[in-house]
Design an enzyme around this catalytic site. Structure first.
Site, PDB file in Angstrom:
ATOM      1  NE  ARG A   1      16.807 -22.596 -31.904  1.00  0.00           N
ATOM      2  CZ  ARG A   1      16.032 -21.936 -31.056  1.00  0.00           C
ATOM      3  NH1 ARG A   1      15.012 -22.558 -30.473  1.00  0.00           N
ATOM      4  NH2 ARG A   1      16.260 -20.687 -30.751  1.00  0.00           N
TER       5      ARG A   1
ATOM      6  CE1 TYR B   1      17.784 -22.265 -41.037  1.00  0.00           C
ATOM      7  CE2 TYR B   1      17.583 -22.713 -38.699  1.00  0.00           C
ATOM      8  CZ  TYR B   1      18.040 -21.934 -39.732  1.00  0.00           C
ATOM      9  OH  TYR B   1      18.780 -20.825 -39.456  1.00  0.00           O
TER      10      TYR B   1
ATOM     11  CB  SER C   1      18.793 -18.048 -30.549  1.00  0.00           C
ATOM     12  OG  SER C   1      18.905 -19.324 -29.974  1.00  0.00           O
TER      13      SER C   1
ATOM     14  CB  CYS D   1      21.038 -12.037 -27.877  1.00  0.00           C
ATOM     15  SG  CYS D   1      19.245 -12.073 -27.727  1.00  0.00           S
TER      16      CYS D   1
HETATM   17  O1  SAT Z   1      19.136 -23.568 -33.244  1.00  0.00           O
HETATM   18  S1  SAT Z   1      19.947 -23.050 -34.327  1.00  0.00           S
HETATM   19  O2  SAT Z   1      21.158 -23.845 -34.443  1.00  0.00           O
HETATM   20  O3  SAT Z   1      19.196 -23.127 -35.595  1.00  0.00           O
HETATM   21  C1  SAT Z   1      20.378 -21.451 -34.019  1.00  0.00           C
HETATM   22  C2  SAT Z   1      19.907 -20.919 -32.728  1.00  0.00           C
HETATM   23  O4  SAT Z   1      18.695 -20.770 -32.539  1.00  0.00           O
HETATM   24  O5  SAT Z   1      20.730 -20.595 -31.853  1.00  0.00           O
HETATM   25 MN    MN Z   2      22.324 -20.743 -29.949  1.00  0.00          MN
END
Ligand code: SAT
Ligand code: MN
Length: 600
Positions: A73, A213, A264, A266
Site C-alpha cells: 500500500r 497491488y 497490518s 502484526c
Molecule cells: O492493504 S493490503 O490489503 O495490501 C494488506 C494490509 O496492509 O493489511
Molecule cells: Mn489489514
C-alpha cells in the site's frame, strides 16, 4: 450478459461513462463463475503475469511477481477527498474533490486502451445479508478480477441482489498502462510513479490509478470495507473496523466471539487461526482483517466478516506458526511476490524449511541465501479462500453476524505496554484504542520499525476525521440498553533488555484469550488486579503452566512501569491536541484520569 442489458440505470450509465473516459478495447461483465476464473487465469498465464504452480504441490494455484515498484500500500498516495479539509482530518491526505477529479480524469483518459475493462459486481458480506453492502469495481486488470473472486462474493447473484435501484459503491481502477495496437504487455503493468488511491467519502466513490497491488487495487478491501464504509458507519450508527473475528470455546463447550484490531502485518491472521496450547480450548476463525458491526434487535453488538478470503502476509507463515493458514493456501490460491522452488512450489522466509537450490526469488532471479537479501518480499502475500480454512467458524457466513463479547487492541511495542490489560469502562476502552501505537511493518511503503500512533489500527484506513471517529465510538457505547463488550489491550511483542521477545506468542496466546474469556464473565476484580492503566491478570488467574518464563520475564510482561507510562503522557496529549476541536472531551477526560491514577 452485456453491460448494455443491465437493468440498473445508474450502474449502466456509470459504466458507459467510464468506458468513454478510459477507452478500453472491450467491456466484459464478470459473472463470478469458476469457468470465468479459469479462463482469466489462463489469460494471465499467457500474458506472463501468472505462472501455474505444481499441480501436485499446489493444485489450481498461481504465482505472480509484481513490479518491484508496486509491492505494498502507498499511504502517501492515498487520499480522502471530502469537501472540507477538516472532515478528512489531520491523519489523512486531503485534496479538494473537484480538483482531484480533474487530475484523475486526466490520468484515466485513455488509460485502458488496448485492454479489457472488467466490470466486477461484488458483495461485501453474504449476498443479500442485512449487514452486507454491494460494490462494483471497474478494472483493467485480470489479476484484480481473479483476486476479487477469492476475496469477495462476485458475479450475477450480486446483480440480482442489487436489483434495478439498489445502492452500490462505484470503484474505478486502472493499472495505468494503456497498450498501443500491437504493443506487447508487460507481466505486471502499473504506473508506479503516478499512483493515486482516492476516496470520495461523501459521494461514496473510489478511484484508484497506477497500482495493481492488493490494498491499492482490490477495492472491496481497504478502500471500500474500511475507508468508505467507516464514513457510512458514522452516518448510519455502526462500525467498520480493521479487526479479525474469532470464536473461542472453553472446555465446558461455552463459546464467545472476540474481535481484535492490530495494524497490518502484526499477526491478525495468526491470531484468528490460532491453535490453543492449553488443553480443552478451541479457536475458530470468522475473519482475519475486517469487521463490520452493529447492534442487533437484542442489544448485542453483532459482527460480520465482509470478506470471503484471506490476503495474508506469507513470510513467517508455516506449519508450526499457522497450520490453518497453510491448509487454506494448499490449493486454489494465488501467491504474489513469494519465491518459487525448482519443483514449482512456493517458498518464503520462515516457511519451515530452507530454500532448495535453484529457488527463484520474488524478482525472478536465482536466490542466493548468502546474499542477505530475502527470497520472498517481506510483504509477499497469499490470496486464499476462507472456506478452505480448516478452522473456519460454522457461523462465519451468518448474515446477521456473531455476537461480540470482547474487543482487543494490539500492536508491536518493544517497551511500556504489558502483555494484557483490560479497560475499566467503554470510554476507557475507546481511550485505549485511541492511543494504540505500533512499530511500522512492510505492509506499507516506507521506513520499517518506526513507532507511530495507529489508533484502532485504523490510521491508514479511517475515511474521515479521526477525532470524529473517536467521538463515534464513544457514542456507540452510550446506546441505551446495549450489551457492551469489554475492551483489552494486548502486546505479544514486548522485548527484554537483550532485545529478544519475552512472550512466545502464537498458540500460547490462547492463555491470554482464556483470561479474556473468563474476565468477560467475571465481576469486579475477580482474576484481576486493579492498576493505574487498567486491570491486569493476577498471576493465579493466568494459565502459565508449561511455559518456560523466568520470574523477571513475567514481571516485565505483567506489571505496570509507571515511569514509562508517565513518560508517554505528553506524547498522547500532543497527539490529542493535533485533532483540535474535533477531539472529544470524553477522551481528554480519560487522559486526565490516567495521569491522576499514575501520579496517585
Ligand atoms: O492493504 S493490503 O490489503 O495490501 C494488506 C494490509 O496492509 O493489511
Ligand atoms: Mn489489514
Amino acid at each position: 450478459m452485456k453491460t448494455d442489458d443491465l437493468r440498473h440505470e445508474r450502474l449502466r450509465t456509470w459504466i458507459a461513462e467510464m468506458a468513454g473516459l478510459c477507452e478500453p478495447a472491450e467491456i466484459r461483465l464478470c459473472d463470478g463463475s469458476p469457468a470465468e476464473y479459469d479462463e482469466l487465469c489462463g489469460r494471465l498465464v499467457a500474458s506472463g503475469t501468472f505462472r501455474p504452480l505444481s499441480q501436485a504441490r499446489k493444485p489450481h494455484s498461481f504465482y505472480a511477481n509484481s513490479d518491484p515498484g508496486d509491492v505494498a500500500r502507498v499511504e502517501d498516495r492515498t487520499f480522502i477527498c471530502s469537501k472540507r479539509r477538516e472532515d478528512a482530518g489531520p491523519t489523512n491526505n486531503w485534496a479538494e474533490p473537484s480538483e482531484m477529479k480533474r487530475i484523475l480524469r486526466g490520468l484515466f483518459a485513455g488509460s485502458m486502451r488496448g485492454r479489457t475493462m472488467y466490470v466486477i459486481p461484488y458483495s461485501m458480506g453474504p449476498i443479500g445479508g442485512a449487514l452486507s453492502k454491494i460494490g462494483v469495481e471497474i478494472s483493467d486488470s485480470a489479476y484484480v478480477v481473479v483476486n476479487m473472486h477469492i476475496m469477495a462474493r462476485v458475479g450475477i447473484q450480486v446483480l440480482e441482489a442489487l436489483g434495478p435501484e439498489g445502492d452500490f459503491v462505484p470503484c474505478l481502477h486502472s493499472v495505468g498502462k494503456p497498450l498501443a495496437p500491437g504493443q506487447a504487455d508487460v507481466p505486471w503493468p502499473c504506473d508506479k510513479d503516478r499512483k493515486y488511491i482516492v476516496h470520495f467519502p461523501e459521494e461514496r466513490a473510489i478511484w484508484s490509478y497506477g497500482s495493481g497491488y492488493g490494498g491499492n487495487a482490490l477495492l472491496g478491501k481497504k478502500c471500500f470495507a474500511l475507508r468508505i464504509a467507516s464514513a457510512m458507519a458514522r452516518d448510519q450508527g455502526w462500525l467498520a473496523e480493521h479487526m479479525l473475528i474469532l470464536g473461542i470455546t472453553n472446555p465446558e463447550g461455552r463459546k464467545k466471539y472476540i474481535a481484535a484490531a492490530f495494524p497490518s502485518a502484526c499477526g491478525k491472521t495468526n491470531l484468528a487461526m490460532l491453535i490453543p496450547t492449553i488443553p480443552g480450548w478451541k479457536v475458530e476463525t470468522v475473519g482475519d482483517d475486517i469487521t463490520w458491526m452493529r447492534f442487533g434487535q437484542d442489544g448485542q453488538l453483532r459482527a460480520i466478516n465482509p470478506e470471503a478470503g484471506f490476503f495474508g502476509v506469507a513470510p513467517g507463515t508455516s506449519e508450526s506458526s499457522n497450520p490453518n493458514a497453510m491448509a487454506s493456501l494448499n490449493r486454489d490460491s494465488i501467491f504474489t511476490n513469494c519465491a518459487v522452488t525448482p519443483e514449482n512450489d512456493i517458498w518464503w522466509e520462515g516457511i519451515g524449511s530452507p530454500a532448495p537450490p535453484w529457488t527463484i526469488d520474488w524478482q525472478g532471479k536465482l536466490y542466493d541465501a548468502s546474499s542477505g537479501k530475502p527470497g520472498a518480499h517481506p510483504n509477499a502475500r497469499f490470496t486464499a479462500p476462507a472456506k478452505a480454512c480448516p478452522a473456519i467458524d460454522p457461523e462465519w457466513e451468518n448474515p446477521d453476524g456473531v455476537p461480540i463479547s470482547a474487543i482487543l487492541f494490539g500492536g508491536r511495542r518493544a517497551t511500556v505496554v504489558p502483555l494484557v490489560h483490560e479497560a475499566f469502562s467503554w470510554p476507557h476502552g475507546v481511550f485505549m484504542g485511541s492511543i494504540v501505537a505500533s512499530e511500522t511493518t512492510a505492509a506499507a511503503a516506507g521506513t520499517l520499525g518506526r513507532l507511530r500512533r495507529d489508533p484502532f489500527a485504523m490510521l491508514p484506513f479511517c475515511g474521515y476525521n479521526m477525532g470524529d471517529y473517536f467521538g463515534h465510538w464513544l457514542e456507540v457505547g452510550a446506546r441505551p440498553g446495549a450489551w457492551l463488550p469489554k475492551f483489552f489491550y494486548v502486546n505479544w511483542f514486548r522485548k527484554g533488555s537483550d532485545g529478544s521477545f519475552l512472550w512466545p506468542g502464537y498458540g500460547e496466546n490462547s492463555r491470554i484469550l482464556k483470561w479474556v474469556f473468563e474476565r468477560c464473565d467475571a465481576t469486579g476484580t475477580e482474576g484481576a488486579e486493579r492498576t493505574p492503566i487498567g486491570f491486569l491478570p493476577s498471576r493465579k488467574a493466568l494459565e502459565l503452566e508449561g511455559l518456560d518464563l523466568s520470574e523477571s520475564m513475567l514481571d516485565t510482561l505483567l506489571s505496570v512501569d509507571r515511569e514509562a507510562w508517565k513518560a508517554e503522557l505528553p506524547s498522547i496529549a500532543e497527539y490529542y491536541a493535533s485533532f483540535g476541536e474535533r477531539m472529544p472531551k470524553g477522551l481528554s477526560a480519560e487522559l486526565d484520569a490516567l495521569r491522576e491514577r499514575l501520579e496517585g
